[in-house]
Design a protein around this motif. Structure first.
Motif, mmCIF file in Angstrom:
data_model
loop_
_atom_site.group_PDB
_atom_site.id
_atom_site.type_symbol
_atom_site.label_atom_id
_atom_site.label_comp_id
_atom_site.label_asym_id
_atom_site.label_seq_id
_atom_site.Cartn_x
_atom_site.Cartn_y
_atom_site.Cartn_z
ATOM 1 N N ALA A 1 -3.416 -28.712 -50.623
ATOM 2 C CA ALA A 1 -4.156 -27.740 -51.438
ATOM 3 C C ALA A 1 -3.199 -27.182 -52.484
ATOM 4 O O ALA A 1 -2.066 -26.820 -52.178
ATOM 5 C CB ALA A 1 -4.707 -26.618 -50.577
ATOM 6 N N PHE A 2 -3.672 -27.164 -53.728
ATOM 7 C CA PHE A 2 -2.910 -26.614 -54.844
ATOM 8 C C PHE A 2 -3.733 -25.483 -55.441
ATOM 9 O O PHE A 2 -4.874 -25.694 -55.837
ATOM 10 C CB PHE A 2 -2.652 -27.686 -55.907
ATOM 11 C CG PHE A 2 -1.811 -28.829 -55.414
ATOM 12 C CD1 PHE A 2 -0.429 -28.740 -55.401
ATOM 13 C CD2 PHE A 2 -2.402 -29.993 -54.962
ATOM 14 C CE1 PHE A 2 0.348 -29.799 -54.952
ATOM 15 C CE2 PHE A 2 -1.640 -31.057 -54.507
ATOM 16 C CZ PHE A 2 -0.251 -30.952 -54.499
ATOM 17 N N ALA A 3 -3.139 -24.281 -55.509
ATOM 18 C CA ALA A 3 -3.856 -23.107 -55.997
ATOM 19 C C ALA A 3 -3.287 -22.630 -57.327
ATOM 20 O O ALA A 3 -2.072 -22.649 -57.537
ATOM 21 C CB ALA A 3 -3.784 -21.986 -54.968
ATOM 22 N N LYS A 4 -4.180 -22.194 -58.194
ATOM 23 C CA LYS A 4 -3.818 -21.618 -59.499
ATOM 24 C C LYS A 4 -4.473 -20.249 -59.624
ATOM 25 O O LYS A 4 -5.572 -20.027 -59.112
ATOM 26 C CB LYS A 4 -4.302 -22.509 -60.652
ATOM 27 C CG LYS A 4 -3.643 -23.866 -60.694
ATOM 28 C CD LYS A 4 -2.219 -23.740 -61.095
ATOM 29 C CE LYS A 4 -1.563 -25.092 -61.278
ATOM 30 N NZ LYS A 4 -0.143 -24.955 -61.547
ATOM 31 N N TRP A 5 -3.813 -19.355 -60.334
ATOM 32 C CA TRP A 5 -4.337 -18.011 -60.581
ATOM 33 C C TRP A 5 -4.830 -17.943 -62.018
ATOM 34 O O TRP A 5 -4.032 -17.966 -62.948
ATOM 35 C CB TRP A 5 -3.251 -16.974 -60.342
ATOM 36 C CG TRP A 5 -3.753 -15.568 -60.369
ATOM 37 C CD1 TRP A 5 -3.839 -14.749 -61.458
ATOM 38 C CD2 TRP A 5 -4.238 -14.823 -59.258
ATOM 39 N NE1 TRP A 5 -4.341 -13.532 -61.084
ATOM 40 C CE2 TRP A 5 -4.596 -13.551 -59.735
ATOM 41 C CE3 TRP A 5 -4.404 -15.102 -57.904
ATOM 42 C CZ2 TRP A 5 -5.114 -12.559 -58.900
ATOM 43 C CZ3 TRP A 5 -4.904 -14.116 -57.083
ATOM 44 C CH2 TRP A 5 -5.257 -12.865 -57.577
ATOM 45 N N ASP A 6 -6.137 -17.884 -62.177
ATOM 46 C CA ASP A 6 -6.744 -17.708 -63.494
ATOM 47 C C ASP A 6 -6.243 -18.729 -64.524
ATOM 48 O O ASP A 6 -5.926 -18.385 -65.659
ATOM 49 C CB ASP A 6 -6.501 -16.277 -63.996
ATOM 50 C CG ASP A 6 -7.376 -15.931 -65.193
ATOM 51 O OD1 ASP A 6 -8.487 -16.485 -65.295
ATOM 52 O OD2 ASP A 6 -6.948 -15.114 -66.031
ATOM 53 N N ARG A 7 -6.147 -19.981 -64.097
ATOM 54 C CA ARG A 7 -5.721 -21.083 -64.966
ATOM 55 C C ARG A 7 -6.736 -22.210 -64.832
ATOM 56 O O ARG A 7 -7.292 -22.438 -63.761
ATOM 57 C CB ARG A 7 -4.343 -21.623 -64.554
ATOM 58 C CG ARG A 7 -3.216 -20.644 -64.651
ATOM 59 C CD ARG A 7 -2.641 -20.657 -66.057
ATOM 60 N NE ARG A 7 -1.430 -19.881 -66.164
ATOM 61 C CZ ARG A 7 -1.393 -18.663 -66.661
ATOM 62 N NH1 ARG A 7 -2.473 -18.073 -67.060
ATOM 63 N NH2 ARG A 7 -0.244 -18.023 -66.756
#
Length: 189
Positions: A122-128
């Protein structure tokens, strides 16, 4: 003439303490004690670390804890890379889940995708936007046969306010984030 106040008054200064949004102020603390699914985790924000990175680790932990009991944050797994969130397979001594929060370079993505074909990533981004990440992951996926899914997650900028209550309980409803699944595996569809 009185000297002007160099610091503007906080908009919270006139708000009664009981009504202040303590969730948004949590970034001022060094430690976050959070709970989800009957478990508790304490995350320590490092000096140069952005609070959004800490929140993404917490959200990855909360989202994947039901499927991966024993999920841990920032534990060395004997790889050249250290996961932000990981669940180990105690029999094999290898990860069974690996989560990354924030910036992840193409070399690391390719390494994880090819070295751990049976591990859910799992790869998470913040508001991207997720499209650049998806392109990189899809290029890496085409170089190997994977048997486990890869999830790409985008958390909106108000995720901390929406998903954490004043007692530190995390609840991440599916509609609170954008999720894309990438893989060449057919077995889990």
């Amino acid at each position: 003439l009185p000297a002007p106040n160099p610091r503007p008054k906080s908009p919270l200064a006139s708000t009664p303490r009981a009504h202040r949004p303590c969730r948004t102020m949590r970034h001022l603390r060094r430690k976050l004690t959070l709970r989800a699914h009957g478990e508790q985790i304490v995350l320590v924000k490092r000096k140069q670390e952005r609070i959004e990175h800490v929140w993404m680790k917490a959200f990855l932990w909360a989202l994947h804890l039901p499927d991966h009991p024993g999920l841990e944050v920032e534990v060395d797994v004997g790889d050249k890379y250290k996961p932000d969130v990981v669940a180990m397979d105690p029999r094999r001594g290898r990860p069974r889940f690996w989560g990354e929060a924030g910036a992840v370079g193409p070399d690391k993505i390719e390494h994880l995708v090819t070295r751990y074909p049976g591990v859910r990533l799992a790869f998470a981004k913040w508001d991207r936007p997720l499209d650049p990440l998806r392109d990189t992951v899809e290029r890496a996926v085409h170089t190997t046969e994977r048997t486990a899914p890869i999830d790409l997650l985008r958390f909106p900028p108000d995720s901390a306010e929406q998903c954490v209550d004043e007692k530190g309980r995390l609840s991440v409803p599916p509609d609170a984030l954008t999720q894309i699944r990438v893989s060449n595996a057919e077995a889990w569809h």
